[in-house]
Design an enzyme around this catalytic site. Structure first.
Site, PDB file in Angstrom:
ATOM      1  CD  GLU A 125      -0.932  -0.292   3.763  1.00 19.76           C
ATOM      2  OE1 GLU A 125      -1.006   0.547   4.664  1.00 19.76           O
ATOM      3  OE2 GLU A 125      -1.465  -1.421   3.809  1.00 19.76           O
ATOM      4  CE  LYS A 127       6.159   5.592   6.336  1.00 17.87           C
ATOM      5  NZ  LYS A 127       5.927   7.014   6.638  1.00 17.87           N
ATOM      6  CG  ASP A 129       3.966  12.948   4.418  1.00 20.45           C
ATOM      7  OD1 ASP A 129       4.214  12.589   5.576  1.00 20.45           O
ATOM      8  OD2 ASP A 129       4.660  13.768   3.790  1.00 20.45           O
ATOM      9  CE1 TYR A 235      -8.855   6.200   0.641  1.00 21.28           C
ATOM     10  CE2 TYR A 235      -6.698   7.188   0.277  1.00 21.28           C
ATOM     11  CZ  TYR A 235      -7.968   6.882  -0.172  1.00 21.28           C
ATOM     12  OH  TYR A 235      -8.350   7.253  -1.442  1.00 21.28           O
ATOM     13  CE  LYS A 326      10.001   7.534   5.686  1.00 18.66           C
ATOM     14  NZ  LYS A 326      10.291   8.718   6.498  1.00 18.66           N
ATOM     15  CB  CYS A 420      15.643  45.116 -16.058  1.00 11.21           C
ATOM     16  SG  CYS A 420      16.013  43.638 -17.042  1.00 11.21           S
ATOM     17  CB  CYS A 423      17.753  45.876 -20.599  1.00  6.77           C
ATOM     18  SG  CYS A 423      16.126  46.175 -19.856  1.00  6.77           S
ATOM     19  CB  CYS A 438      11.866  44.174 -17.532  1.00  5.61           C
ATOM     20  SG  CYS A 438      12.949  45.149 -18.579  1.00  5.61           S
ATOM     21  CB  CYS A 444      14.521  43.660 -22.022  1.00  4.23           C
ATOM     22  SG  CYS A 444      15.303  42.693 -20.722  1.00  4.23           S
TER      23      CYS A 444
END
Length: 798
Positions: A125, A127, A129, A235, A326, A420, A423, A438, A444
């Site tokens: 199954e 795992k 979290d 679950y 894991k 920026c 440029c 920008c 640019c």
């Protein structure tokens, strides 16, 4: 003199660290390190204690499952301890199968040796979290729920668990055991987590760090009413105490029985045989990991036969018949070494954290997005900070949390730079936008490559053969600064560009063969560019790269206005009458055409021979929508001060006068009587028509709407396009044209081309090898045109 290493000191230091992290995770619901780092600390402690048994201690965290809970809950002693599982770790996904699955192979080998079963069967199954819990049912009724806690004692969270809709308060059927203890995981689905955080942000409330913390923190609220607002799921994965009924012989059968009792069990639960079966399951779930609706950090293998479980027994804190395998951690901690700005095609300035390299989900990560300045301020990320970085699947790594306890002295808050980095143009932020941009536009260099690439792309101007590598070299060597420069390129320019690129890359020049210049490829490119000089209006609009203007919106604008000049000069008040266009899109279009530099580029395109070849009259239905009532409502949508005056009131007031001038200069009382509205509402409209900001726009929009009405093709008599408002479906292959061309021709006649057949479909165009769409059209009695009839339709309408 070298410092002497004292394993006892290191063991005590590790125990203190782990206890503190247990407290933060289990009691405060505020962890400061990712799971992978916690696991490394625990593994180091386990290894040291094994190497130096004289330092063994009953109160070591290695003898615990978790930590005792907060004082706000009553304590529950588990009739059977809720033990944790031994772990098989693989942090790198490196090496061959023998290395990657060594601990799993050892696990299977121990089972084979102990049980004598050469091919043991496992229940397998995901795992989850989340937070492990126990549910106690007596005669089918839920009576108590508890967290796992330290494995021996947990917290009584019965009232909170009653709010979780996935947990039945009464079991299905009637053949229940007298006592049934169900064990499982409370978790939060990713979609529910994101939706909750979106609502929290909108309401100015605290967001949840991640689904795991969200589930744990929600379940351990002292007020069940708070838990009830959290989108928790559950679950079941096993049982504890069972009285009054004998369990099946297999764990997998028990899970099926729990399903029949009304308890949810993960649909990914399965069975597998031997090591090969476990490896296959691990890989299968790993490939699905990012598509699952919930977070997992591995898979769990359990011997399926209960008699074999009893034969295997337990070690100090885990069953010998089960193993958690894991996946590489999706979260890791590292250090921010710099925060740079990355400029995108649309000029969006995205802060990017430059990180000390760290392996996350099997990939070495050196950069992570910080999304925008607001996100940085929310997290308070500073150069030098230790942070938690998350990477899931192909998602760009992102910084999700700062570990404030590790912040170095003198770390300064980060602020968005004024200019920026590419440029040196100013970075600006529009009202209501999260992103800075920008202002250098197409000047640019960072935007040039993306702007030219977009302009030449297949759905835009479709310059065949002009791929990314050519575009990058053209921009890098300064042959192209704006899309207009493409139409000034000659064969010699391409050859010189290619030679410079070959020299830069240190490759053998491909432009010279046997002393003769191989120029055919360059001639083809010049011809491909030249072939796009006759442009379609919607493609040209899309090619300009206007923010928020996709293909469909460009088509809608082209259908409505019929002419580029009309679109370029349109006020957002007029643009809002176009389907697909809302306030943000309208303002984006107007802002683009308000920039002088953009007009310079467009003028250069036209000067170099680009022609929009499908100029036509405005769409009649679009023009009819542009009455003064609509313009007033559009002004309100764009922020005009007309609170309390709804659409029907605006319509009645607008119809009470012959135009904006008469409305502005008329008598409020008389207009109120004629419109059936209050004097206050009439005066609100009249004030708007005298407002120094809104009045010029509204009067100009009124004049523009009248001009559009005069521009409707006199031959069409102001009628709609031939297929206006009709939905058409294409299916099969047409020999005379591609699907895109057929779609474009239908849309030019006003049709909407849909992907599926419904009762609202006007007709279906069916080519060769037409499939289920044709069958459905025939079953619904919808008209079907073959290719010949379709071509006749097109010819009939010019």
């Amino acid at each position: 003199m070298a410092e002497t290493y004292d394993p006892g000191e290191r063991i005590e230091a590790l125990r203190a660290q782990i206890r503190e992290h247990n407290y933060r995770y289990h009691v405060l619901d505020a962890p400061v390190i990712p799971d992978a780092e916690y696991d490394r600390l625990l593994r180091e402690l386990e290894a040291l204690e094994a190497q130096h048994p004289r330092f063994a201690s009953d109160d070591s965290p290695t003898r615990q499952v978790g930590a005792r809970g907060r004082s706000g809950f009553a304590q529950v002693t588990h009739a059977l301890p809720m033990l944790s599982l031994a772990n098989a770790f693989d942090d790198t996904e490196a090496g061959d199968d023998a290395r990657r699955f060594r601990e799993v192979a050892d696990f299977v080998r121990r089972i084979v040796t102990t049980t004598g079963d050469a091919e043991p069967r496992f229940s397998v199954e995901p795992k989850l979290d989340g937070l492990a819990i126990s549910l106690r049912y007596e005669d089918g009724r839920f009576v108590q729920g508890a967290t796992r806690g330290d494995g021996e004692t947990g917290e009584d969270v019965t009232a909170n668990l009653r709010t979780v809709k996935a947990i039945p308060l009464r079991l299905r059927g009637e053949a229940w055991p007298r006592v049934l203890e169900v064990r499982g995981e409370v978790y939060m689905r990713r979609a529910d987590f994101l939706a909750f955080n979106e609502r929290a942000l909108a309401n100015g409330e605290r967001t949840l760090a991640n689904p795991r913390n969200g589930a744990a923190g929600s379940l351990r609220q002292l007020d069940p009413a708070v838990t009830a607002t959290r989108p928790l799921s559950f679950y079941a994965y096993g049982v504890g105490v069972v009285e009054g009924l004998e369990l099946p012989a297999l764990h997998s059968q028990t899970l099926q029985w729990l399903r029949e009792l009304g308890l949810p069990v993960s649909p990914e639960v399965d069975v597998a045989s031997g090591l090969d079966g476990l490896v296959a399951y691990y890989r299968r779930i790993g490939s699905l990991r990012d598509a699952l609706p919930y977070d997992i950090d591995g898979v769990v293998y359990k011997l399926d036969r209960y008699d074999q479980q009893r034969q295997m027994g337990f070690v100090a804190r885990a069953p010998r018949w089960a193993l958690a395998h894991k996946y590489p951690a999706q979260e890791q901690s590292t250090v921010v070494e710099a925060i740079d700005i990355q400029i995108g095609r649309t000029g969006a300035a995205t802060p990017v954290a430059r990180l000390r390299p760290v392996a996350v989900a099997g990939v070495t990560v050196t950069n992570a997005t910080l999304h925008n300045a607001d996100q940085i301020a929310r997290l308070d990320v500073r150069v030098g900070d230790s942070v938690i970085v998350r990477r899931a699947g192909d998602v760009i790594p992102e910084v999700v949390q700062v570990i404030a306890e590790r912040r170095p002295e003198g770390a300064q808050p980060w602020t968005m730079p004024a200019n920026c980095p590419v440029c040196d143009s100013a970075l600006v932020r529009a009202e209501g936008e999260a992103a800075w941009r920008c202002s250098g536009g197409l000047f640019c260099p960072a935007q040039r490559k993306e702007a030219v690439r977009h302009f030449a792309s297949r759905r835009a101007m479709d310059i065949e053969g002009l791929g990314d590598r050519f575009i990058e070299s053209l921009v890098e060597f300064d042959y192209v600064r704006t899309p207009a420069d493409l139409y000034a390129l000659a064969v010699d320019d391409f050859i010189a560009m290619k030679r410079r690129a070959d020299e830069r890359d240190g490759t053998v020049p491909q432009t010279v063969r046997q002393g003769k210049v191989a120029s055919k490829w360059a001639e083809n490119l010049v011809a491909a560019i030249d072939a796009t000089r006759m442009a379609r209006l919607d493609r040209f609009l899309f090619a300009l790269g206007i923010l928020q203007i996709g293909e469909e919106t460009a088509k809608a604008l082209a259908r409505a206005f019929g002419d580029f000049g009309r679109i370029a000069s349109a006020d957002p008040l007029l643009l809002l009458a176009v389907p697909e266009v809302g306030p943000k899109v309208a303002q984006s279009v107007a802002a683009f055409f308000a920039q002088p530099h953009n007009h310079e580029v467009i003028d250069a395109l036209f000067a170099r021979g680009v022609v929009i070849g499908d100029r036509r009259a405005p769409d009649a239905s679009f023009v009819r929508a542009l009455d003064n009532a609509f313009l007033l409502e559009a002004a309100k949508r764009l922020g005009a001060p007309l609170e309390g005056v709804g659409p029907e009131s605006l319509k009645a007031i607008a119809q009470a006068a012959t135009g904006f001038a008469a409305l502005r200069d008329g008598d409020s009382g008389q207009l109120a009587a004629q419109s059936g509205q209050t004097v206050a509402k009439v005066e609100a409209v009249r004030e708007l028509l005298s407002d120094p900001h809104w009045a010029p726009r509204l009067f100009a929009a009124e004049a523009a709407a009248q001009e559009l009405a005069e521009g409707i093709d006199a031959e069409a008599g102001g009628a709609d396009l031939p297929l206006q408002g009709r939905t058409v479906v294409l299916t099969g292959t047409l020999s005379s044209m591609g699907r895109d061309a057929a779609k474009a021709k239908l849309e030019a006649l006003g049709a909407k081309v849909a992907g599926s057949v419904s009762k609202n479909t006007a007709f279906v165009v069916a080519g060769e090898a037409a499939g289920s769409k044709l069958d459905k059209a025939q079953s619904l009695g919808i008209e079907v045109l073959d290719e010949a009839a379709f071509l006749q339709l097109l010819e009939r309408h010019g």
